[in-house]
Design an enzyme around this catalytic site. Structure first.
Site, PDB file in Angstrom:
ATOM      1  N   ASP A 286       1.237  -1.253  -0.005  1.00 48.26           N
ATOM      2  CA  ASP A 286      -0.104   0.214   0.288  1.00 48.26           C
ATOM      3  C   ASP A 286       0.790   1.203  -0.168  1.00 48.26           C
ATOM      4  O   ASP A 286       1.954   1.042   0.313  1.00 48.26           O
ATOM      5  CB  ASP A 286      -0.671   0.269   1.010  1.00 48.26           C
ATOM      6  CG  ASP A 286      -2.023  -0.628   0.904  1.00 48.26           C
ATOM      7  OD1 ASP A 286      -2.512  -1.083   0.714  1.00 48.26           O
ATOM      8  OD2 ASP A 286      -2.701  -1.581   2.029  1.00 48.26           O
TER       9      ASP A 286
ATOM     10  N   ASP B  73      -4.826  -3.427   4.842  1.00 48.00           N
ATOM     11  CA  ASP B  73      -5.181  -3.390   6.092  1.00 48.00           C
ATOM     12  C   ASP B  73      -6.689  -2.704   6.202  1.00 48.00           C
ATOM     13  O   ASP B  73      -7.416  -3.231   7.286  1.00 48.00           O
ATOM     14  CB  ASP B  73      -5.086  -1.594   6.192  1.00 48.00           C
ATOM     15  CG  ASP B  73      -5.684  -0.187   4.834  1.00 48.00           C
ATOM     16  OD1 ASP B  73      -6.040  -1.816   4.408  1.00 48.00           O
ATOM     17  OD2 ASP B  73      -5.267   0.334   5.123  1.00 48.00           O
TER      18      ASP B  73
END
Length: 924
Positions: A330, A641
């Protein structure tokens, strides 16, 4: 305060609140929570009873390898060799003690890590939202949760917005269940109680607030746990590989026994004596300490990683890290600081506004072409900022005695919009009171936007924010000069140009819009709003890269690990950041979610080598990205996440969850949790994984070469007609002294520092690899030749057999001590490495020397081990002969280093042409 007596799902909410004596807005005070915790106990399931020290000790004896030792002791006792039997039993006992101690240490390390990765919950205490360990929740607590959060206790809903909860773990329901407040009938089955949320489940959409009614063993999952016996975890890949190696060694050992007995019979040696030697040699060949030492190596790696902010949830993942060839990371928070700051605004009419200040502190001015903008007088700017603050679930926390900084509770992107509004002089709290929220569509990763409905005007108003392309699809107009105008082709091109300009400057871009007189219909989503929305403007946010990430990226490239960015941002933004961080090479491209969907598997595979950024991807596409890399043989780490990241995290070879921003569901699906959400921490973990893998190879090399050398020396003596150089009890003693005292210290040594200057460990490489076998080809003959050669030489001088055996026995022990120095590195000199850094190895060698000296010079032990005291001058000669194995390896290592020096200039030239890091994807 225990669980309420009445059926909590059927009782009026007001009655439950009264019974639990709690204000739903303020929650419990800290003092009330402490009192209830003392009565109800921690919110945790009863822990499995820990094994006693005796049980752990006895567990070390449950091994076929130990059974062989006990059989050897029984045979020795039956044949009248009671001293030999006593020594064998001592070996078994000491081995079990060492194993029990190490197992206990490993378990304590892992227990401390379990506490570090404990489940957390959001609760209201004393009118403030706090984050605390779930084990401290008590009945009466008011808890908050949103998509991705785990439910930590059984709770009755107070209010909810589009809330859905996955309850498969408890009820078996395969799809998420919509939840809503309000009492249900007393006889409603557990799976249909829409007003309840249960411990062990997790929210998949929306958000909610609930009253805790049961904790720990009183929860539904706690009741089930009380009836369920804990099952044993299946073997890991590493454990299976060790077991496979053990079976091969046992098979080889049985063949070796047969050869030794046959040769002894041909030589006319007593059957009892040669049988004892054969069994003892079999025992020495079997690395019975390998499973314990391997577990210790992994546990030490886990502990070191925890010190570097990486929590390992699956022990075997430590070794897998050493084989990683691709890291899909990410951007926000992992490659960047996750401290969003609004730096630029665009308003229709080609208005560009710069915003000063950084972080969440609401200080700084807004300026258009150098002139300060007054949001109070500029209606268009005020509407844009007000919408961003109202369509928002975050909170800003001002400095206090504990932390002098402004902090965010909630999403950093939303917190930056609050800071922006405060900079412009807007009172966010007062605005929220004037325009209370009436409904909402929570942010959804697939829709890439959220919407809220507010009162406070002549008619309800819906505010939206999200990805520009998603919001613009709903828009039919723009707000300019205080009025709404149609969104024509010219206006659309102008908006898109501003958006692409912001993205090209590495800004994350949000579109903010409004729909007057509209209402939210959660079941219909955004469809009723299409064509009724007008654009208020674009917000450009900067999330600065973490300063340490570029260096970590270059390190990853040098190590043959390819970094790839997977982001929800626009691809121009992602590619700009990727180039700044050296993730993108010259000629690399970015692909967004729509382009990815347009590629079939063959087309994706053909382009994969040059795609450095996957942008605007939804969580389901992450799974496809992982599988695409794995299909071409890569070992892949994927960070995530969100709750929808769980499939990709589970599918990746190493799923990595974010410890700060990650949902509990993502953490549960991962093998590693980063406590600081930092890419550099993951690269450090790769280095640690390679160190652990190297330690395991050291272990195999040492145990294998030492054991095989003993066998070669014994069989060679029988073939050439020499007496047996070692008796059974001496072989067992060598095995104890060399393996038991230095094996574990050998794998406790510090890293060499070059772990990230080589290619990843090939997937599926066996523990007994070709590299280990090549090194054994040098080490084994050196140990066998020095032992047998010195034995033959001393016999030729007329030295008594018992003394010659004592000397050969000592040469073998000394050779294996020198071999420990060899095994610490595959290329660095054993003499150049700082031995004092490995204090446990130094201690093991010191104790081993003392014990062996006692065996040689202590009269009571002479009879047990069939030894005699040696002259001091012979000890010096033995040390010189025993060092042969060290010098042989030193010559080999010198040749390796010379070959590397000759190859390095041309290799550096090839690397420099491919990537600014000076290295290409070395695993290809």
């Amino acid at each position: 305060m225990g669980e309420p007596v009445r059926s909590v799902h059927a009782a009026p909410l007001e009655a439950l609140l009264a019974e639990l004596a709690v204000d739903p807005g303020a929650g419990l005070t800290d003092d009330e929570a402490r009192e209830r915790l003392a009565r109800s106990g921690p919110n945790a399931l009863p822990e499995q009873r820990r094994a006693s020290l005796l049980a752990i000790f006895l567990r070390q004896l449950r091994s076929p390898l130990i059974y062989l030792l006990l059989a050897a002791a029984g045979l020795a006792f039956a044949l009248g060799e009671r001293s030999d039997a006593a020594v064998i039993l001592a070996v078994v006992a000491l081995n079990a003690v060492i194993g029990a101690v190490q197992e206990g240490r490993a378990e304590r390390s892992l227990e401390s890590l379990r506490r570090l990765s404990a489940l957390t919950a959001r609760a209201v205490r004393g009118g403030r939202e706090v984050i605390l360990e779930a084990r401290w929740l008590v009945p009466g607590d008011v808890v908050l949760f949103s998509a991705g959060d785990a439910v930590a206790a059984d709770a009755r809903l107070i209010d909810a917005a589009a809330l859905e909860v996955a309850e498969a773990a408890l009820t078996g329901e395969s799809v998420p269940v919509p939840k809503r407040p309000g009492a249900v009938a007393p006889d409603t089955p557990l799976a249909d109680r829409a007003n309840m949320v249960w411990s062990g489940t997790h929210a998949t959409a929306g958000r909610g607030r609930a009253l805790v009614v049961a904790t720990g063993a009183s929860t539904e999952v706690g009741k089930i746990a009380a009836l369920t016996a804990a099952g044993e975890e299946p073997q890991t890949t590493l454990e299976r590989r060790i077991a496979q190696l053990g079976r091969h060694v046992i098979a080889a050992g049985v063949v070796m026994c047969g050869v030794v007995v046959a040769l002894g019979a041909l030589r006319g040696l007593p059957l009892v004596a040669i049988s004892m030697i054969a069994v003892s040699q079999l025992v020495s060949l079997i690395p019975e300490g390998l499973p314990v030492a391997a577990t210790v190596a992994l546990a030490l790696g886990v502990r070191r990683m925890a010190g570097r902010r990486a929590i390992v949830r699956r022990l075997a993942a430590v070794e897998t890290l050493g084989s990683l060839s691709v890291i899909c990371s990410d951007k926000t928070g992992t490659l960047t600081r996750n401290e969003m700051t609004v730096t630029a605004l665009y308003l229709p009419g080609d208005r560009r506004v710069d915003v000063e200040g950084s972080g969440y502190e609401p200080s700084g001015r807004l300026a258009e072409r150098g002139r300060e903008v007054d949001a109070g007088a500029d209606a268009d700017v005020r509407e844009l900022l007000l919408a961003g603050a109202l369509c928002n679930d975050a909170e800003l926390v001002p400095p206090d005695a504990d932390d002098p900084r402004w902090r965010a509770i909630g999403d950093p992107t939303e917190a930056s919009l609050l800071a922006l509004a405060e900079k412009a002089g807007l009172d966010v709290h007062a605005a929220r009171e004037r325009h209370p929220r009436q409904g909402e569509i929570p942010f959804d990763a697939a829709a890439r936007m959220m919407a809220t409905q507010h009162a406070g005007g002549a008619a309800p108003r819906v505010l939206l924010k999200g990805a520009p392309e998603a919001v613009l699809e709903l828009c039919s107009g723009v707000r300019r000069g205080g009025r709404v105008e149609p969104l024509g082709d010219r206006e659309a091109r102008e908006v898109r140009g501003a958006w692409e300009d912001m993205a090209g400057r590495a800004l994350r871009v949000l579109a903010v819009a409004a729909a007057e007189g509209a209402a939210i219909e959660p079941q219909r989503g955004y469809a009723p709003l299409r064509g009724r929305v007008h654009l208020l403007g674009l917000v450009g946010q900067l999330d600065p890269p973490r300063p340490e990430v570029r260096g970590a990226v270059l390190t990853a490239w040098e190590a043959g690990v390819r970094p790839v960015m997977v982001t929800g941002d626009h691809k121009a933004t992602g590619l700009a950041v990727a180039r700044a961080l050296a993730i993108a090479r010259d000629g690399d491209t970015a692909v967004d979610g729509r382009e990815l969907d347009a590629l079939d598997d063959e087309q994706l595979a053909a382009r994969l080598e040059r795609i450095s950024v996957f942008a605007r991807v939804h969580p389901e596409q992450k799974l496809r990205i992982v599988e695409a890399f794995q299909a071409r043989g890569d070992v892949v780490a994927m960070t995530g996440d969100g709750v929808n990241d769980a499939p990709a995290l589970a599918r990746a070879d190493v799923g990595v969850a974010m410890g700060v921003t990650g949902t509990e569901v993502a953490k549960g699906a991962s093998k590693i949790v980063l406590t600081d959400d930092n890419f550099a921490t993951l690269v450090d973990a790769v280095a640690e994984g390679r160190h652990v893998h190297r330690n395991l190879k050291r272990l195999i090399l040492y145990l294998g070469s030492s054991s095989i050398a003993e066998v070669v020396a014994l069989i060679s003596a029988l073939v050439v007609g020499l007496p047996v150089p070692l008796v059974a009890v001496q072989i067992l003693w060598v095995n104890l002294v060399t393996s038991g005292l230095v094996t574990v210290p050998l794998i406790m040594g510090p890293p060499e520092g070059d772990e990230m200057r080589s290619a990843p460990v090939p997937r599926g490489e066996p523990l007994l690899s070709s590299q280990v076998l090549r090194r054994m080809a040098f080490i084994v003959p050196a140990i066998a030749a020095s032992t047998l050669g010195y034995f033959a030489y001393r016999l030729s001088l007329g030295v008594p057999l018992v003394q010659a055996r004592t000397e050969a026995f000592t040469v073998l022990v000394v050779s294996q001590w020198f071999n420990v120095l060899n095994c610490r590195s595959g290329r660095a000199s054993g003499l150049s490495l700082d031995l004092l850094r490995s204090r446990w190895l130094v201690a093991g060698l010191a104790v081993g020397n003392a014990l062996h000296a006692a065996v040689i010079f202590a009269p009571p032990l002479n009879a047990v081990f069939h030894t005699v005291p040696l002259p001091i001058e012979e000890v010096v000669s033995i040390a010189a002969v025993g060092s042969l194995v060290l010098w042989v390896e030193e010559i080999r290592k010198a040749l390796v280093r010379r070959r590397e020096r000759r190859a390095s200039p041309s290799r550096r030239g090839r690397r420099g042409a491919d990537h600014p890091a000076g290295s290409r994807h070395a695993s290809r």
